[in-house]
Design a protein around this motif. Structure first.
Motif: not given
Length: 238
Positions: A88, A91-92, A95, A110-111, A113, A121-122, A124-125, A129
């Motif tokens: 998590s 990923i943050r 991004n 960033s947003d 996760v 997850l979208n 980009k995420q 990952y």
């Protein structure tokens, strides 16, 4: 690089990752990492060398670049992944770093996760990952990449045939492949009716069959090719 194999009799699906840093000889270019083959000769040269070094007879390929992966996942409406706290955070950071956004203390933001089981997850995420390696290793990254493929397949299992056909048609604009549409739908058909929890996974080089480190100015992996050829054949055909 992942080899997808399907036993036509049992419908057993197997995924075999091949590490990109394996040191090989590329005709005309000398000693190089395996992933350089795609730069010099595209997927065709890459397949040829994998076949030669590991005694395989691969003919078909699908080449997906990183941004295409984002589009494919978003076409599916995202995918569900099990995400650890370390993943998590990674990923943050990935991004946020790519966006160049920092908070007042200079840290990337960033947003968020969340960690947990089956986190949606979208694209980009999912890309972030799939790229994680600094929090553990490149070997662990190959496992995450296989996880992504399985999650995509599971998401596609939840749609009907008409919707599946539309999704495949949309995805094809993001993929370079020598598979025909009917061949792709045949593979998708197997995935649709297979219990993906029984899918088998492997990685080359296998543990205990390689050395890695700095050779001159290059970090690379030097496997025992005969041992790995045997291990890969036992996994795929055994």
């Amino acid at each position: 690089m992942i080899v997808l194999s399907i036993n036509s009799r049992t419908q057993q699906i197997k995924l075999s990752s091949i590490m990109r840093d394996i040191w090989i000889q590329i005709p005309g270019y000398g000693g190089q990492k395996l992933n350089a083959a795609c730069v010099y000769g595209g997927p065709e040269l890459t397949i040829r060398l994998i076949n030669e070094y590991f005694g395989l007879n691969i003919e078909k390929y699908a080449l997906v670049n990183m941004q295409c992966l984002v589009q494919i996942v978003d076409t599916l409406g995202g995918i569900e992944m099990n995400v650890t706290p370390a993943e998590s955070g990674a990923i943050r950071r990935l991004n946020a770093s790519s966006a160049g956004a920092k908070d007042g203390s200079g840290k990337y933001i960033s947003d968020a996760v969340p960690s947990g089981e089956q986190v949606l997850l979208n694209g980009k995420q999912v890309l972030a990952y799939s790229r994680i390696r600094k929090s553990d290793s490149d070997y662990a990254r190959t496992s995450r990449q296989r996880n992504v493929l399985v999650a995509i397949a599971k998401k596609m299992q939840s749609v009907n045939l008409l919707r599946l056909t539309g999704i495949v048609t949309t995805m094809l604009q993001y993929v370079e492949t020598n598979l025909g549409f009917n061949e792709i739908m045949d593979i998708a058909g197997v995935c649709m009716k297979t219990d993906l929890n029984t899918l088998a996974e492997f990685r080359i080089p296998a543990d205990g069959t390689y050395d890695s480190g700095m050779y001159g100015t290059t970090w690379c992996i030097k496997p025992d090719f005969e041992a790995n050829k045997t291990a890969l054949h036992e996994f795929i055909y055994g």
